[in-house]
Design an enzyme around this catalytic site. Structure first.
Site, PDB file in Angstrom:
ATOM      1  N   CYS A 268       0.827  -1.216   0.000  1.00 41.42           N
ATOM      2  CA  CYS A 268       0.000   0.000   0.000  1.00 41.42           C
ATOM      3  C   CYS A 268       0.857   1.261   0.000  1.00 41.42           C
ATOM      4  O   CYS A 268       0.334   2.379  -0.078  1.00 41.42           O
ATOM      5  CB  CYS A 268      -0.923   0.012   1.209  1.00 41.42           C
ATOM      6  SG  CYS A 268      -1.908  -1.477   1.349  1.00 41.42           S
TER       7      CYS A 268
ATOM      8  N   HIS B  45      -9.156   3.816  -1.100  1.00 44.44           N
ATOM      9  CA  HIS B  45      -7.780   3.313  -0.987  1.00 44.44           C
ATOM     10  C   HIS B  45      -7.441   2.385  -2.149  1.00 44.44           C
ATOM     11  O   HIS B  45      -7.374   1.168  -1.980  1.00 44.44           O
ATOM     12  CB  HIS B  45      -7.652   2.611   0.381  1.00 44.44           C
ATOM     13  CG  HIS B  45      -6.279   2.138   0.720  1.00 44.44           C
ATOM     14  ND1 HIS B  45      -5.122   2.680   0.194  1.00 44.44           N
ATOM     15  CD2 HIS B  45      -5.864   1.150   1.577  1.00 44.44           C
ATOM     16  CE1 HIS B  45      -4.071   2.053   0.699  1.00 44.44           C
ATOM     17  NE2 HIS B  45      -4.491   1.113   1.531  1.00 44.44           N
TER      18      HIS B  45
HETATM   19  N1  COA Z   1     -16.555   1.915   4.233  1.00 43.97           N
HETATM   20  C1  COA Z   1     -17.821   2.335   3.963  1.00 43.97           C
HETATM   21  N2  COA Z   1     -18.700   1.632   3.211  1.00 43.97           N
HETATM   22  C2  COA Z   1     -18.257   0.485   2.674  1.00 43.97           C
HETATM   23  C3  COA Z   1     -16.956   0.003   2.888  1.00 43.97           C
HETATM   24  C4  COA Z   1     -16.104   0.757   3.701  1.00 43.97           C
HETATM   25  N3  COA Z   1     -14.858   0.338   3.955  1.00 43.97           N
HETATM   26  N4  COA Z   1     -16.803  -1.164   2.225  1.00 43.97           N
HETATM   27  C5  COA Z   1     -17.987  -1.395   1.617  1.00 43.97           C
HETATM   28  N5  COA Z   1     -18.863  -0.406   1.887  1.00 43.97           N
HETATM   29  C6  COA Z   1     -20.251  -0.301   1.457  1.00 43.97           C
HETATM   30  C7  COA Z   1     -20.427  -0.561  -0.037  1.00 43.97           C
HETATM   31  O1  COA Z   1     -20.416   0.648  -0.777  1.00 43.97           O
HETATM   32  C8  COA Z   1     -21.789  -1.205  -0.071  1.00 43.97           C
HETATM   33  O2  COA Z   1     -22.776  -0.206   0.032  1.00 43.97           O
HETATM   34  P1  COA Z   1     -24.126  -0.286  -0.849  1.00 43.97           P
HETATM   35  O3  COA Z   1     -24.785  -1.566  -0.417  1.00 43.97           O
HETATM   36  O4  COA Z   1     -24.861   0.958  -0.459  1.00 43.97           O
HETATM   37  O5  COA Z   1     -23.656  -0.312  -2.274  1.00 43.97           O
HETATM   38  C9  COA Z   1     -21.856  -2.021   1.217  1.00 43.97           C
HETATM   39  O6  COA Z   1     -20.942  -1.374   2.115  1.00 43.97           O
HETATM   40  C10 COA Z   1     -21.441  -3.472   1.052  1.00 43.97           C
HETATM   41  O7  COA Z   1     -20.268  -3.500   0.253  1.00 43.97           O
HETATM   42  P2  COA Z   1     -19.454  -4.831  -0.010  1.00 43.97           P
HETATM   43  O8  COA Z   1     -18.495  -4.530  -1.132  1.00 43.97           O
HETATM   44  O9  COA Z   1     -20.388  -5.980  -0.146  1.00 43.97           O
HETATM   45  O10 COA Z   1     -18.636  -4.966   1.332  1.00 43.97           O
HETATM   46  P3  COA Z   1     -17.735  -6.176   1.741  1.00 43.97           P
HETATM   47  O11 COA Z   1     -18.341  -6.765   2.972  1.00 43.97           O
HETATM   48  O12 COA Z   1     -17.454  -7.074   0.591  1.00 43.97           O
HETATM   49  O13 COA Z   1     -16.354  -5.446   2.093  1.00 43.97           O
HETATM   50  C11 COA Z   1     -14.777  -4.734   3.724  1.00 43.97           C
HETATM   51  C12 COA Z   1     -16.239  -4.659   3.223  1.00 43.97           C
HETATM   52  C13 COA Z   1     -14.624  -3.824   4.912  1.00 43.97           C
HETATM   53  C14 COA Z   1     -14.435  -6.173   4.124  1.00 43.97           C
HETATM   54  C15 COA Z   1     -13.842  -4.272   2.547  1.00 43.97           C
HETATM   55  O14 COA Z   1     -14.151  -2.921   2.251  1.00 43.97           O
HETATM   56  C16 COA Z   1     -12.373  -4.395   2.915  1.00 43.97           C
HETATM   57  O15 COA Z   1     -11.810  -5.471   2.820  1.00 43.97           O
HETATM   58  N6  COA Z   1     -11.732  -3.317   3.353  1.00 43.97           N
HETATM   59  C17 COA Z   1     -10.320  -3.351   3.751  1.00 43.97           C
HETATM   60  C18 COA Z   1      -9.424  -3.188   2.562  1.00 43.97           C
HETATM   61  C19 COA Z   1      -7.988  -3.392   2.957  1.00 43.97           C
HETATM   62  O16 COA Z   1      -7.633  -4.282   3.709  1.00 43.97           O
HETATM   63  N7  COA Z   1      -7.100  -2.571   2.406  1.00 43.97           N
HETATM   64  C20 COA Z   1      -5.678  -2.662   2.690  1.00 43.97           C
HETATM   65  C21 COA Z   1      -5.398  -2.066   3.992  1.00 43.97           C
HETATM   66  S1  COA Z   1      -3.771  -2.411   4.602  1.00 43.97           S
END
Ligand code: COA
Length: 388
Positions: free
Chosen positions: A87, A336
Site C-alpha cells: 500500500c 484506498h
Molecule cells: N466503508 C464504507 N462503506 C463500505 C466500505 C467501507 N470500507 N466497504 C464497503 N462499503 C459499502 C459498499 O459501498 C456497499 O454499500 P451499498 O450496499 O450501499 O452499495 C456495502 O458497504 C457493502 O459492500 P461490499 O463490497 O459488499 O462490502 P464487503 O463486505 O465485501 O467489504 C470490507 C467490506 C470492509 C471487508 C472491505 O471494504 C475491505 O476489505 N476493506 C479493507 C481493505 C484493505 O484491507 N485494504 C488494505 C489495507 S492495509
C-alpha cells in the site's frame, strides 16, 4: 542534492469504476497532472508508477512500460519504472522520482499511482491484499489486514484505554472531510451510531472502521526547483523524503501498537526538512483502518504514545482543529486504491498548500506532511512539502 518541486497534480474520481479501464484511469490522472504543470510532454526525462498487484487485480504486469504506452509516450522511449511496496507503492514511487531529480540525473519526472481492485471478487481482493502480510507467519494462518489491525486496536485499547468511540470518531471525521471532496469514493457524512452499529469485520473494527476496496489513479509532475519556474508560478517544494522499514509480520515488532517504520521515517524527514511537528499545518496519514490513524499521529510525534484517542476526543485533528488530519477524507472516505494512495496524498497536500482545496481548505496552510504505509507497517514513507 538539488531542490525538487511538485509542479503539477492530477487525480481521477475514486470508487467502483466499472466503466473505466486501467489504461484510461492512469492516462486521465497523468494528463491532468501534465496539463496542470505547464510542461508540454517532451521535457519528461523519466516516469515512475506505483502499483501493488496489477497482476492479480487485472491480470496485467509490465506496468511501467504499459503506463508510458497508455500515456502516448512510447515513441519517446522514456524510461518508465514500476515501483512496488504494497500500500506504500505510491509513496515509494514519489520518492524514487524525487531522488532521481535530487541526484541531478533527471530534471522532469512524472510519477503515477494506480490500482483497479474491483475487477475481482471481494474475497480475491482480500487474498491479494493479504499477500503483503507475512505469508508464512500470518496469511497462511488466515490473518487478513482487517484482522491484523484489529489486533493492534485491541492491544491499544488495553494498553492506553483507547475507546471504541474514539476509533469510530476517526471514521466520522474522515467521512465529514470526504463529503467535501468531489474525488472521494464516499462523499457522505456518517454518524457515530452508524459506525458503532455497522456489521462487524474483525473485533473491534466494523465496516466503517475499514478503508474500502477502490479503483483510482493519481499523478504528480516533479521538477528541479531551479527549472520549475519555467513552467509554473505555484511550485510546491518537497522539503523532505524519509523512508524506513520494519519486520513484515506483526509479532516481530518490539511493540505491536508502534509502527517503528513510521517513527524512523518521520525522524529522518523532520531532520531533513529542519522543521518540528509544531510547524506542520496539515497531514495526510495512512488511515487504512481507524486505529491506523491513531497510531500514525502518535508515531509521527504529534502527541505522546497512547494519547491519539484523546486528541481525537479534543477535535485537534478536525478540519478546523490545530492539526487537520486527512482533509481529503483519508483512505477511509476518499478510498484506498492501494498503489495510488501515496501519490493521492501528495496531490491533496499540494492542493492545500496552493490554497485550492475549496470547502475543505485549511486556512494559511504552508507546510504539509504525507505518511504512506505498506502492509501493517513493514514499509513507511514520510514526505514534507512547503508552499513557496
Ligand atoms: N466503508 C464504507 N462503506 C463500505 C466500505 C467501507 N470500507 N466497504 C464497503 N462499503 C459499502 C459498499 O459501498 C456497499 O454499500 P451499498 O450496499 O450501499 O452499495 C456495502 O458497504 C457493502 O459492500 P461490499 O463490497 O459488499 O462490502 P464487503 O463486505 O465485501 O467489504 C470490507 C467490506 C470492509 C471487508 C472491505 O471494504 C475491505 O476489505 N476493506 C479493507 C481493505 C484493505 O484491507 N485494504 C488494505 C489495507 S492495509
Amino acid at each position: 542534492m538539488r531542490d525538487v518541486a511538485v509542479i503539477g497534480v492530477g487525480l481521477t474520481k475514486f470508487g467502483e469504476l466499472w466503466d473505466k479501464s486501467f489504461r484510461e484511469l492512469i492516462s486521465e490522472a497523468g494528463s491532468k497532472a501534465i496539463f496542470d504543470s505547464g510542461i508540454g510532454g517532451l521535457e519528461i526525462d523519466a516516469m515512475y508508477v506505483g502499483s501493488m498487484s496489477s497482476g492479480r487485480f487485472i491480470g496485467q504486469e509490465h506496468i511501467g512500460a504499459l503506463v508510458a504506452d497508455a500515456s502516448g509516450f512510447s515513441h519517446l522511449n522514456i524510461p518508465s519504472t514500476r515501483v512496488e511496496g504494497a500500500c506504500a507503492s505510491g509513496g515509494l514511487a514519489v520518492r524514487e522520482g524525487y531522488l532521481s531529480i535530487a541526484s541531478g540525473l533527471n530534471d522532469v519526472v512524472v510519477v503515477g499511482g494506480i490500482e483497479k481492485m474491483n475487477d475481482v471478487s471481494g474475497t480475491a481482493a482480500t487474498e491479494t491484499l493479504a499477500m503483503a502480510a507475512d505469508q508464512e507467519w500470518e496469511a497462511f494462518f488466515g490473518a487478513t489486514f482487517p484482522s491484523i489491525y484489529a489486533m493492534i486496536a485491541t492491544r491499544h485499547m488495553h494498553e492506553y484505554g483507547t475507546t471504541r468511540e474514539q476509533l469510530a470518531q476517526v471514521a466520522v471525521k474522515n467521512h465529514s472531510n470526504g463529503a467535501l471532496n468531489p474525488f472521494a469514493q464516499y462523499q457522505r457524512e456518517i454518524k457515530m451510531e452508524f459506525v458503532l452499529n455497522a456489521p462487524p469485520v474483525a473485533y473491534p473494527l466494523g465496516l466503517f472502521d475499514c478503508s474500502p476496496v477502490t479503483d483510482g489513479a493519481a499523478a504528480v509532475v516533479l521538477c528541479s526547483l531551479d527549472k520549475a519556474k519555467n513552467f509554473t508560478d505555484k511550485p510546491v517544494k518537497i522539503i523532505a523524503s524519509g523512508q524506513a522499514s520494519d519486520s513484515l509480520a506483526l509479532h516481530g515488532r518490539r511493540d505491536i501498537c508502534t509502527l517503528d517504520s513510521t517513527v524512523q521515517a518521520a525522524k529522518k524527514a523532520f531532520k531533513q526538512a529542519n522543521v518540528t511537528q509544531k510547524d506542520i499545518d496539515l497531514a495526510e496519514v495512512h488511515d487504512c483502518f481507524t486505529i491506523a490513524e491513531i497510531c500514525a499521529i502518535e508515531d509521527l510525534g504529534f502527541m505522546k504514545k497512547g494519547e491519539g484517542g484523546k486528541a481525537i476526543d479534543e477535535n485537534i485533528t478536525n478540519l478546523n482543529g490545530s492539526l487537520p488530519v486527512n482533509t481529503s477524507g483519508g483512505l477511509k472516505s476518499k478510498g484506498h486504491p492501494v498503489g495510488a494512495t501515496g501519490v493521492a496524498q501528495i496531490v491533496e497536500i499540494v492542493t492545500q498548500l496552493r490554497g485550492e482545496a475549496d470547502k475543505r481548505q485549511v486556512k494559511d496552510a504552508k507546510i504539509g506532511l504525507a505518511h504512506n504505509v505498506g502492509g501493517s507497517g513493514a514499509t513507511c514513507i514520510v514526505h514534507i512539502l512547503e508552499g513557496i
